[in-house]
Design an enzyme around this catalytic site. Structure first.
Site, PDB file in Angstrom:
ATOM      1  N   ARG A 189       0.834  -1.201   0.000  1.00 54.87           N
ATOM      2  CA  ARG A 189       0.000   0.000   0.000  1.00 54.87           C
ATOM      3  C   ARG A 189       0.865   1.245   0.000  1.00 54.87           C
ATOM      4  O   ARG A 189       0.566   2.232  -0.668  1.00 54.87           O
ATOM      5  CB  ARG A 189      -0.945   0.012   1.218  1.00 54.87           C
ATOM      6  CG  ARG A 189      -1.685   1.339   1.369  1.00 54.87           C
ATOM      7  CD  ARG A 189      -2.764   1.333   2.434  1.00 54.87           C
ATOM      8  NE  ARG A 189      -2.406   0.611   3.637  1.00 54.87           N
ATOM      9  CZ  ARG A 189      -1.614   1.079   4.601  1.00 54.87           C
ATOM     10  NH1 ARG A 189      -1.058   2.279   4.492  1.00 54.87           N
ATOM     11  NH2 ARG A 189      -1.369   0.345   5.676  1.00 54.87           N
ATOM     12  N   TYR A 239     -16.833  17.690 -14.835  1.00 59.75           N
ATOM     13  CA  TYR A 239     -17.115  16.261 -14.944  1.00 59.75           C
ATOM     14  C   TYR A 239     -18.154  15.863 -13.896  1.00 59.75           C
ATOM     15  O   TYR A 239     -18.056  16.249 -12.728  1.00 59.75           O
ATOM     16  CB  TYR A 239     -15.810  15.479 -14.766  1.00 59.75           C
ATOM     17  CG  TYR A 239     -15.956  14.014 -14.462  1.00 59.75           C
ATOM     18  CD1 TYR A 239     -16.714  13.175 -15.272  1.00 59.75           C
ATOM     19  CD2 TYR A 239     -15.333  13.461 -13.352  1.00 59.75           C
ATOM     20  CE1 TYR A 239     -16.852  11.831 -14.979  1.00 59.75           C
ATOM     21  CE2 TYR A 239     -15.454  12.115 -13.048  1.00 59.75           C
ATOM     22  CZ  TYR A 239     -16.224  11.308 -13.866  1.00 59.75           C
ATOM     23  OH  TYR A 239     -16.362   9.984 -13.575  1.00 59.75           O
ATOM     24  N   ASP A 241      -7.374  19.473 -14.197  1.00 56.19           N
ATOM     25  CA  ASP A 241      -7.663  18.132 -14.714  1.00 56.19           C
ATOM     26  C   ASP A 241      -7.235  18.124 -16.178  1.00 56.19           C
ATOM     27  O   ASP A 241      -7.864  18.759 -17.024  1.00 56.19           O
ATOM     28  CB  ASP A 241      -9.153  17.836 -14.560  1.00 56.19           C
ATOM     29  CG  ASP A 241      -9.508  16.400 -14.950  1.00 56.19           C
ATOM     30  OD1 ASP A 241      -8.807  15.827 -15.804  1.00 56.19           O
ATOM     31  OD2 ASP A 241     -10.496  15.862 -14.415  1.00 56.19           O
ATOM     32  N   LYS A 253      -8.491   6.978 -19.311  1.00 59.54           N
ATOM     33  CA  LYS A 253      -8.763   7.531 -20.630  1.00 59.54           C
ATOM     34  C   LYS A 253      -7.514   7.454 -21.524  1.00 59.54           C
ATOM     35  O   LYS A 253      -6.997   6.371 -21.772  1.00 59.54           O
ATOM     36  CB  LYS A 253      -9.279   8.956 -20.483  1.00 59.54           C
ATOM     37  CG  LYS A 253     -10.353   9.146 -19.410  1.00 59.54           C
ATOM     38  CD  LYS A 253     -11.591   8.301 -19.616  1.00 59.54           C
ATOM     39  CE  LYS A 253     -12.767   8.734 -18.755  1.00 59.54           C
ATOM     40  NZ  LYS A 253     -12.606   8.614 -17.309  1.00 59.54           N
TER      41      LYS A 253
END
Length: 392
Positions: free
Chosen positions: A45, A97, A169, A194
């Site tokens: 982690r 978004y 972004d 994406k």
């Protein structure tokens, strides 16, 4: 050295075996030589060698100090918002978004973080919205889905003058087309789902910081919250990055042709694509983007959801699906899909009408994609002759 050369030559060769492909360290923990004495990794982690290669690579691509990989784009966004405290205010782009809107409005507002949505295509709107509580400015450029362009450099100057963080972004542009940190931003986020991964086969998010201090804060949040990207998905993103330059060039070339075709269709009211001279802030896009991206959106002269739905359901090469940025072309109806969580009044004020259609233009032949849109639009017009005869 050109960026494609840098990418391929900065990805490390495995020192243990000489493997030209980054190894997948599919492990949860690492053996230590003595308590607290290890080879830089103790628990997956906190750190993982495969994920570390991805994080270093995205930092290099964005010209940042540190990169961090998360389990989704929204997990990356969540990590940035966790830099704030109750009572702080965010100025966010109005055409935001839908997932970010949902997170900001329905999760963080109840913890005392207020969100102010403004049209950031005019930097003065941002300056006018600043208060002494504003701690973060959040923009997408281009935005999802109407592809609004904000002047990142001008907004960065406003942010710095008021001691406010600016996060961009950069999902739609990618670091191949645009580098917000070079324009003055403090933080960049990506939905690596994406363009960066590029093959519609994973979910991932990335954060890149401009300073070590900010990087250390994001790292603490990543480790404390635990929304990390696993080693196999990290490897898939790395593999996608290897072809990112070539893909972004072709996406943009195809999208430009599709956008220019859409201008000729009588049923279409507005075509949104930064590469069109008619696009608002086209000149700013030319200054801050090397390529104009692979997303094209348009709406209809008849703002009819059913008519738009027939078009997106009638394409054959453009597959009706959420998401974007993959090698295969996709289409969607934001009002019923990606932006359904946004109230209709706010959605309309940002330009997201009921008939707005978003295209993610893939790597198929552009002429084939145009022919597909032609037949879908023609079929919808024929099936709705009573509606379209007056306007088309």
């Amino acid at each position: 050295m050109q960026e494609s050369t840098k990418i391929l030559n900065n990805l490390p060769i495995d020192p243990l075996t000489g493997s030209i492909s980054v190894p997948i360290y599919q492990t949860s923990t690492f053996v230590q030589d003595a308590p607290g004495v290890h080879k830089g990794y103790d628990y997956a982690r906190s750190n993982n060698p495969t994920r570390k290669v991805l994080e270093d690579t995205i930092a290099q691509l964005e010209n940042g100090t540190n990169g961090y990989a998360f389990a989704s784009g929204l997990a990356a966004i969540d990590a940035v918002i966790k830099l704030l405290s109750s009572g702080d205010e965010v100025i966010a782009v109005d055409d935001i978004y839908g997932g970010a809107f949902r997170l900001f409005t329905h999760v963080y507002q109840k913890f005392g973080i207020s969100i102010k949505y403004v049209d950031t295509t005019n930097a003065q709107n941002v300056a006018d919205a600043v208060t002494d509580k504003t701690k973060l400015i959040w923009i997408e450029s281009p935005t999802n889905p109407t592809l609004k362009i904000s002047d990142i450099r001008a907004i960065a100057q406003i942010a710095k003058a008021n001691d406010i963080l600016l996060c961009v972004d950069n999902t739609f542009a990618s670091p191949i087309a645009q580098k917000p940190l070079d324009l003055g931003a403090d933080i960049v986020v990506h939905s690596a789902t994406k363009y960066i991964s590029g093959h519609s086969d994973l979910i991932a998010g990335l954060v890149v910081t401009s300073t070590q201090e900010l990087g250390d804060k994001i790292k603490f949040i990543q480790n404390a919250s635990g929304a990390i990207l696993g080693p196999f998905d990290s490897w898939l993103v790395i593999r996608g990055i290897e072809t990112l330059v070539l893909r972004i060039k072709q996406h943009a070339e195809n999208a430009q042709k599709v956008a220019e075709y859409l201008l000729t269709e009588k049923l279409i009211k507005n075509v949104y694509y930064p590469g069109l001279p008619t696009h608002h802030n086209h000149e700013i896009a030319k200054k801050q983007q090397k390529y104009f991206g692979g997303v094209v959106t348009f709406d209809l002269v008849i703002d009819d959801k059913d008519l738009a739905s027939q078009i997106v359901s009638g394409t054959k090469l453009f597959k009706l699906a959420e998401s974007l940025g993959g090698v295969k072309s996709l289409c969607c109806l934001p009002c019923e899909m990606t932006h359904k969580s946004i109230p209709a009044e706010k959605r309309y004020s940002a330009g997201v009408t009921d008939s707005l259609i978003r295209l993610s233009v893939g790597l198929e032949d552009a002429d084939d994609l145009i022919a597909d849109l032609q037949q879908a639009i023609a079929a919808a017009v024929t099936a709705n002759a009573d509606k379209t005869s007056v306007t088309v």
